[in-house]
Each structure stands twice: as structure tokens, then as C-alpha cells.
Scaffold this active site. Structure first.
Site, short mmCIF file in Angstrom:
data_model
loop_
_atom_site.label_atom_id
_atom_site.label_comp_id
_atom_site.label_asym_id
_atom_site.label_seq_id
_atom_site.Cartn_x
_atom_site.Cartn_y
_atom_site.Cartn_z
N HIS A 62 -4.07 -11.18 0.37
CA HIS A 62 -3.18 -12.09 1.50
C HIS A 62 -1.75 -11.51 1.60
O HIS A 62 -1.39 -10.56 0.86
CB HIS A 62 -3.05 -13.49 0.70
CG HIS A 62 -2.29 -13.52 -0.34
ND1 HIS A 62 -2.80 -13.49 -1.71
CD2 HIS A 62 -0.86 -13.58 -0.56
CE1 HIS A 62 -1.76 -13.33 -2.64
NE2 HIS A 62 -0.65 -13.64 -1.97
N HIS B 78 3.55 -7.13 2.58
CA HIS B 78 2.70 -6.16 2.25
C HIS B 78 1.39 -6.74 1.83
O HIS B 78 1.47 -8.17 1.39
CB HIS B 78 3.25 -5.32 1.17
CG HIS B 78 3.98 -6.19 0.23
ND1 HIS B 78 5.13 -6.73 0.14
CD2 HIS B 78 3.50 -6.63 -1.15
CE1 HIS B 78 5.30 -7.47 -1.06
NE2 HIS B 78 4.21 -7.67 -1.57
#
Length: 247
Positions: free
Chosen positions: A120, A190
Site C-alpha cells: 500500500h 513509496h
């Protein structure tokens, strides 16, 4: 768009009680007026019975060995729900193939690295919500997310960064409404690939990251497989999940 750069970075009784502590009962007429009642003998309660009803509520033991050595960011407290807002990433086979090459190489520098079970991109820090706040919190998030379009992003986000900042801005507004911690200043978005206990940035920075980046750059169709089609934002609160589709 170039292939995504890799980064390393460091979740009371009803009866009255007399002054001496003995319980008193109203007269029941079981003895004659003018006669003293028969003394009542109080027997001690067996320990086996007392242990069935502990005086204080037991708090679940936070055993870090059950989850890879990770420790709670904040202590467990009944009625508090750890909450996190994020964009899910459904990993395809090609992405997992790339990870199968990257992780063993990284483990030559940091052997304790463990592959992530799910992927995620975070839109919030982990915060604590009281149980009765969960639905109002999610409703406020849905209202904020309703106007956002779907998009594609690269990982680490090299395109779509501005759209992610817009998402974070709306999530932060909801956090502020509930007096919760907002996201980081100047965030770098990220996708986490692996994790380990302790700070391993010194081992990963420099030569290790350069070698990992070379693997990504040389991987077939890396630019395409590291794109994510953002269709929804999710909120996890305790064991509850809520989804907010984007247009």
C-alpha cells in the site's frame, strides 16, 4: 517515466454499607422483638472462587514475538482503535517476480529483511480513534474523496505526486476535524517491499540501493509494472476496513 527509484527508510453493590465496612440489611422479622439476633458467621471465600473474578481488567499482552518483533506504536487500550488511511496496491505476478529478485539481493546486506504480506501507499500516519468516532470519521473521509479522479502513479512516486499531495491534504483536513495527527511535511510516497526490526538504513544506503536500482532498471517492462491504477482509498480501523471509490 523512468523506473521507480528505490529508497530505504526507517503502525457498587445495591446493599448499604455501615461505617465499619460491614453490610447491613433491613429487619426481616425472623427474630422476636427484644431479642438479639443470632450472630452470623462469615466464612472466607475460597481463593479458587476469587480467582474467577479478578478485581482489575486484564490488558491483552503485547507479545512482539507473535508479529515478527514489531512493537506497538501506542499501548493497547480498550475502546481505542488504531486507524490508517492508505491506497491499496494489488500486486500482479510480474511485480512479485521482480520482488523475488530484489529481496534475496537485499538480504545479502540485511539478512533479517522480511517480505511485506500486503502492499500500500500511506496517506496518513497511524492514529488512535475512539470506537464511536469511526463511522463519523469514515463519512468525513468519503465526503473528501468523492471529487477525486482515478490516476496512475509510479513507485517511488515519480509521477502523480501532486495528485497524492491533494489526497493527503483532504485526509489531513479530516484528521484536524477529529484533533488527530496529520501526515508528514513534504512527504515522499513509496511502496514498502520489505521490513525488518531495527534501523538498517546504513546497510541499505549506498551500494546496496544502487545495485537494487540497477535490477529494477534492467527488469523487463519495469516502467509498466510499477504503475498503479488508483481506484480507491481505504481506511483500516482496528479490524474494520472501509473503501472510498474514486471517480
Amino acid at each position: 517515466m523512468s523506473a521507480a527509484p528505490l529508497v530505504g527508510y526507517s503502525s457498587s453493590g445495591s446493599e448499604d454499607e455501615s461505617e465499619d465496612g460491614r453490610q447491613t440489611r433491613p429487619e426481616d422479622g425472623s427474630h422476636r422483638r427484644g431479642q438479639s439476633p443470632l450472630p452470623r458467621q462469615r466464612f472466607p471465600v475460597p481463593d479458587s472462587v476469587l480467582n474467577m473474578f479478578p478485581g482489575t481488567e486484564e490488558v491483552p499482552e503485547d507479545d512482539s514475538t507473535k508479529h515478527g518483533g514489531r512493537v506497538r506504536t501506542f499501548p493497547h487500550e480498550r475502546g481505542n482503535w488504531a486507524t490508517h488511511v492508505y491506497v491499496p496496491y494489488e500486486a500482479k505476478e510480474e511485480f512479485l517476480d521482480l520482488l523475488d529478485v530484489l529481496l534475496p539481493h537485499a538480504q545479502t546486506y540485511v539478512p533479517r529483511l522480511v517480505r511485506m504480506e500486503a502492499f500500500h501507499l500511506s496517506l496518513s500516519q497511524s492514529v488512535v480513534l475512539r470506537h464511536h468516532w469511526i463511522l463519523p470519521f469514515v463519512q468525513a473521509l468519503k465526503a473528501r474523496m468523492a471529487s477525486f479522479q482515478r490516476t496512475f502513479i509510479g513507485l517511488e512516486v515519480t509521477s502523480g505526486h501532486a495528485q497524492f499531495l491533494d489526497l493527503v491534504s483532504e485526509v489531513d483536513r479530516v484528521m484536524e476535524e477529529f484533533d488527530l495527527t496529520t501526515f508528514y511535511q513534504d512527504p515522499s510516497f513509496h511502496l514498502s517491499l520489505a521490513w525488518c526490526v531495527g534501523d538498517a538504513r546504513l546497510q541499505l544506503e549506498g551500494q546496496c540501493l544502487q545495485e537494487l536500482q540497477a535490477i529494477v532498471d534492467g527488469f523487463e517492462d519495469a516502467e509498466v509494472l510499477l504503475r498503479v491504477h488508483i481506484e480507491q482509498v481505504r481506511c483500516k480501523s482496528g479490524n474494520k476496513f472501509f473503501s472510498m471509490p474514486l471517480k
